[in-house]
Motif scaffolding. Structure first.
Motif, PDB file in Angstrom:
ATOM      1  N   VAL A  93       0.645  -1.347   0.343  1.00 41.69           N
ATOM      2  CA  VAL A  93       0.020   0.073  -0.224  1.00 41.69           C
ATOM      3  C   VAL A  93       0.791   1.061   0.339  1.00 41.69           C
ATOM      4  CG1 VAL A  93      -2.104   1.512   0.872  1.00 41.69           C
ATOM      5  CG2 VAL A  93      -1.774  -1.264   1.010  1.00 41.69           C
ATOM      6  N   ASP A  94       0.003   2.392  -0.799  1.00 35.30           N
ATOM      7  CA  ASP A  94       1.068   3.466  -0.844  1.00 35.30           C
ATOM      8  C   ASP A  94       0.265   4.859  -0.768  1.00 35.30           C
ATOM      9  OD1 ASP A  94      -0.296   4.183  -3.419  1.00 35.30           O
ATOM     10  OD2 ASP A  94       2.078   3.386  -4.053  1.00 35.30           O
ATOM     11  N   ILE A  95       0.487   5.834  -0.714  1.00 33.73           N
ATOM     12  CA  ILE A  95      -0.435   7.255  -0.283  1.00 33.73           C
ATOM     13  C   ILE A  95      -0.256   7.891  -1.391  1.00 33.73           C
ATOM     14  CG2 ILE A  95      -0.116   8.863   1.083  1.00 33.73           C
ATOM     15  CD1 ILE A  95       0.921   8.094   2.981  1.00 33.73           C
ATOM     16  N   ALA A  96      -1.954   7.663  -1.491  1.00 28.81           N
ATOM     17  CA  ALA A  96      -2.223   8.894  -2.781  1.00 28.81           C
ATOM     18  C   ALA A  96      -2.618  10.135  -1.922  1.00 28.81           C
ATOM     19  CB  ALA A  96      -3.945   8.271  -3.732  1.00 28.81           C
ATOM     20  N   GLY A  97      -2.430  11.146  -3.164  1.00 27.08           N
ATOM     21  CA  GLY A  97      -2.550  12.701  -2.938  1.00 27.08           C
ATOM     22  C   GLY A  97      -2.637  12.959  -3.670  1.00 27.08           C
ATOM     23  N   PRO A  98      -3.162  14.610  -4.366  1.00 25.10           N
ATOM     24  CA  PRO A  98      -3.213  15.297  -2.476  1.00 25.10           C
ATOM     25  C   PRO A  98      -4.252  15.327  -2.630  1.00 25.10           C
ATOM     26  CG  PRO A  98      -3.284  17.049  -4.475  1.00 25.10           C
ATOM     27  CD  PRO A  98      -2.033  15.242  -5.135  1.00 25.10           C
ATOM     28  N   ASP A  99      -5.164  14.830  -3.224  1.00 26.57           N
ATOM     29  CA  ASP A  99      -7.121  14.714  -3.021  1.00 26.57           C
ATOM     30  C   ASP A  99      -7.294  16.217  -3.280  1.00 26.57           C
ATOM     31  OD1 ASP A  99      -8.530  11.967  -2.867  1.00 26.57           O
ATOM     32  OD2 ASP A  99      -9.143  13.555  -0.876  1.00 26.57           O
ATOM     33  N   ALA A 100      -7.093  17.236  -3.982  1.00 26.04           N
ATOM     34  CA  ALA A 100      -7.502  18.680  -3.951  1.00 26.04           C
ATOM     35  C   ALA A 100      -8.335  18.599  -5.430  1.00 26.04           C
ATOM     36  CB  ALA A 100      -5.947  19.054  -4.585  1.00 26.04           C
ATOM     37  N   VAL A 101      -8.893  19.790  -5.069  1.00 26.00           N
ATOM     38  CA  VAL A 101     -10.282  20.242  -5.886  1.00 26.00           C
ATOM     39  C   VAL A 101      -9.695  20.783  -6.731  1.00 26.00           C
ATOM     40  CG1 VAL A 101     -12.709  20.447  -5.730  1.00 26.00           C
ATOM     41  CG2 VAL A 101     -12.040  19.274  -3.658  1.00 26.00           C
ATOM     42  N   ILE A 102     -10.245  20.081  -8.331  1.00 22.51           N
ATOM     43  CA  ILE A 102      -9.735  21.225  -8.764  1.00 22.51           C
ATOM     44  C   ILE A 102     -11.385  22.057  -9.829  1.00 22.51           C
ATOM     45  CG2 ILE A 102      -9.812  20.438 -11.827  1.00 22.51           C
ATOM     46  CD1 ILE A 102      -9.143  17.565 -11.013  1.00 22.51           C
ATOM     47  N   ASP A 103     -10.377  23.406  -9.806  1.00 20.13           N
ATOM     48  CA  ASP A 103     -10.808  24.239 -10.193  1.00 20.13           C
ATOM     49  C   ASP A 103     -11.798  24.925  -8.532  1.00 20.13           C
ATOM     50  OD1 ASP A 103     -12.166  26.202 -11.926  1.00 20.13           O
ATOM     51  OD2 ASP A 103     -14.189  25.230 -12.411  1.00 20.13           O
ATOM     52  N   TYR A 104     -10.879  25.237  -7.964  1.00 23.18           N
ATOM     53  CA  TYR A 104     -11.226  25.226  -6.770  1.00 23.18           C
ATOM     54  C   TYR A 104     -10.024  26.055  -5.480  1.00 23.18           C
ATOM     55  CZ  TYR A 104     -11.672  25.406  -1.672  1.00 23.18           C
ATOM     56  OH  TYR A 104     -12.213  26.338  -0.370  1.00 23.18           O
ATOM     57  N   ARG A 105     -10.205  27.171  -4.866  1.00 27.01           N
ATOM     58  CA  ARG A 105      -8.893  28.038  -5.077  1.00 27.01           C
ATOM     59  C   ARG A 105      -9.044  28.178  -3.289  1.00 27.01           C
ATOM     60  NH1 ARG A 105      -4.182  30.656  -5.901  1.00 27.01           N
ATOM     61  NH2 ARG A 105      -3.010  30.906  -4.337  1.00 27.01           N
ATOM     62  N   ASN A 106      -8.908  27.644  -2.263  1.00 28.12           N
ATOM     63  CA  ASN A 106      -8.611  27.913  -0.150  1.00 28.12           C
ATOM     64  C   ASN A 106      -8.307  29.780  -0.876  1.00 28.12           C
ATOM     65  OD1 ASN A 106      -9.204  28.135   1.960  1.00 28.12           O
ATOM     66  ND2 ASN A 106      -8.726  26.519   2.557  1.00 28.12           N
ATOM     67  N   PRO A 107      -8.950  30.447   0.017  1.00 23.65           N
ATOM     68  CA  PRO A 107      -8.012  31.764   0.322  1.00 23.65           C
ATOM     69  C   PRO A 107      -7.140  31.547   0.866  1.00 23.65           C
ATOM     70  CG  PRO A 107     -10.318  31.944  -0.170  1.00 23.65           C
ATOM     71  CD  PRO A 107     -10.350  30.867   0.143  1.00 23.65           C
ATOM     72  N   ALA A 108      -6.681  30.742   2.194  1.00 26.90           N
ATOM     73  CA  ALA A 108      -6.159  30.473   2.933  1.00 26.90           C
ATOM     74  C   ALA A 108      -4.560  29.287   2.806  1.00 26.90           C
ATOM     75  CB  ALA A 108      -6.303  29.247   3.888  1.00 26.90           C
ATOM     76  N   SER A 109      -4.837  29.254   1.413  1.00 28.05           N
ATOM     77  CA  SER A 109      -3.929  27.807   0.675  1.00 28.05           C
ATOM     78  C   SER A 109      -2.994  29.090  -0.298  1.00 28.05           C
ATOM     79  CB  SER A 109      -4.179  27.057   0.019  1.00 28.05           C
ATOM     80  OG  SER A 109      -3.360  26.405  -0.640  1.00 28.05           O
ATOM     81  N   PRO A 110      -1.975  28.626  -0.211  1.00 29.93           N
ATOM     82  CA  PRO A 110      -0.947  29.288  -1.696  1.00 29.93           C
ATOM     83  C   PRO A 110      -1.124  28.787  -2.489  1.00 29.93           C
ATOM     84  CG  PRO A 110      -0.053  28.057  -0.253  1.00 29.93           C
ATOM     85  CD  PRO A 110      -0.883  28.027   0.632  1.00 29.93           C
ATOM     86  N   TYR A 111      -1.284  28.002  -3.327  1.00 28.86           N
ATOM     87  CA  TYR A 111      -2.144  26.972  -3.736  1.00 28.86           C
ATOM     88  C   TYR A 111      -3.653  26.724  -5.001  1.00 28.86           C
ATOM     89  CZ  TYR A 111       2.787  25.499  -2.568  1.00 28.86           C
ATOM     90  OH  TYR A 111       3.839  24.934  -2.780  1.00 28.86           O
ATOM     91  N   ASP A 112      -3.614  26.270  -6.080  1.00 29.10           N
ATOM     92  CA  ASP A 112      -4.824  25.842  -6.445  1.00 29.10           C
ATOM     93  C   ASP A 112      -4.371  24.519  -6.557  1.00 29.10           C
ATOM     94  OD1 ASP A 112      -3.691  26.170  -8.940  1.00 29.10           O
ATOM     95  OD2 ASP A 112      -4.746  26.932  -9.854  1.00 29.10           O
ATOM     96  N   ALA A 113      -5.714  24.164  -7.472  1.00 31.48           N
ATOM     97  CA  ALA A 113      -5.298  22.205  -7.916  1.00 31.48           C
ATOM     98  C   ALA A 113      -4.261  22.198  -8.053  1.00 31.48           C
ATOM     99  CB  ALA A 113      -6.491  21.524  -7.980  1.00 31.48           C
ATOM    100  N   ALA A 114      -4.073  22.756  -9.211  1.00 29.93           N
ATOM    101  CA  ALA A 114      -2.643  22.503 -10.112  1.00 29.93           C
ATOM    102  C   ALA A 114      -1.558  22.271  -9.140  1.00 29.93           C
ATOM    103  CB  ALA A 114      -2.781  22.758 -11.483  1.00 29.93           C
ATOM    104  N   GLY A 115      -1.248  23.686  -8.828  1.00 30.53           N
ATOM    105  CA  GLY A 115      -0.384  24.017  -7.439  1.00 30.53           C
ATOM    106  C   GLY A 115       0.043  22.699  -6.240  1.00 30.53           C
TER     107      GLY A 115
END
Length: 166
Positions: A93-115
């Motif tokens: 078993v390995d880890i999958a990630g980042p599990d981020a949401v495409i076309d979303y940007r949390n203002p608290a994060s320096p990154y969008d999903a691609a980032g």
């Protein structure tokens, strides 16, 4: 899991968040989660579980991580260290990630999903499968924009990129 096991279906298994947000950085949560994962894979024989997600959509403002990439990266390392203590998990078993949401940007994060994906590729070698989430509308899909977005994400790595939720 029995269905997937009997039909050789790959499973990406994961945590949503800890049972309380106060536990998001708790070693107790890490140990309990990995112990349960080992019970499923080693003791119950569900080796259809190939990948493990530690937080659902950690880029989201609804997640206990609230878009904190550095915290998520540190937790990936802690989960991997704990998984390495179990021989079957280390092998299967390995880890999958980042599990981020495409076309979303949390203002608290320096990154969008691609980032998030790019930073994961560059800074989180523990990740064995890249996992993204997407909830595209009809216009986004039919216009071809969604396909171009996916191509752009895939261009960031030679490893597989899957949509864990879509």
């Amino acid at each position: 899991l029995s269905y997937c096991q009997s039909r050789d279906v790959m499973v990406v298994y994961g945590e949503y968040n800890p049972s309380t947000w106060d536990m998001k950085g708790s070693q107790e949560w890490v140990e309990a989660s990995v112990k349960h994962l080992n019970w499923l894979v080693a003791d119950r024989g569900f080796d259809c579980i190939k990948h493990f997600v530690i937080f659902n959509e950690p880029d989201g403002n609804w997640a206990s991580t609230n878009g904190d990439f550095g915290f998520w990266r540190e937790m990936v390392r802690r989960f991997q260290d704990e998984m390495d203590k179990y021989p079957v998990l280390k092998e299967k078993v390995d880890i999958a990630g980042p599990d981020a949401v495409i076309d979303y940007r949390n203002p608290a994060s320096p990154y969008d999903a691609a980032g998030w994906l790019k930073a994961t590729v560059e800074d989180v070698p523990e990740v064995g499968l890249y996992d993204m989430h997407a909830y595209p509308g009809q216009r986004y899909v039919r216009s071809g924009e969604f396909e171009e977005t996916l191509k752009g994400l895939k261009a960031l790595t030679d490893k597989p990129v899957i949509l864990g939720e879509a």
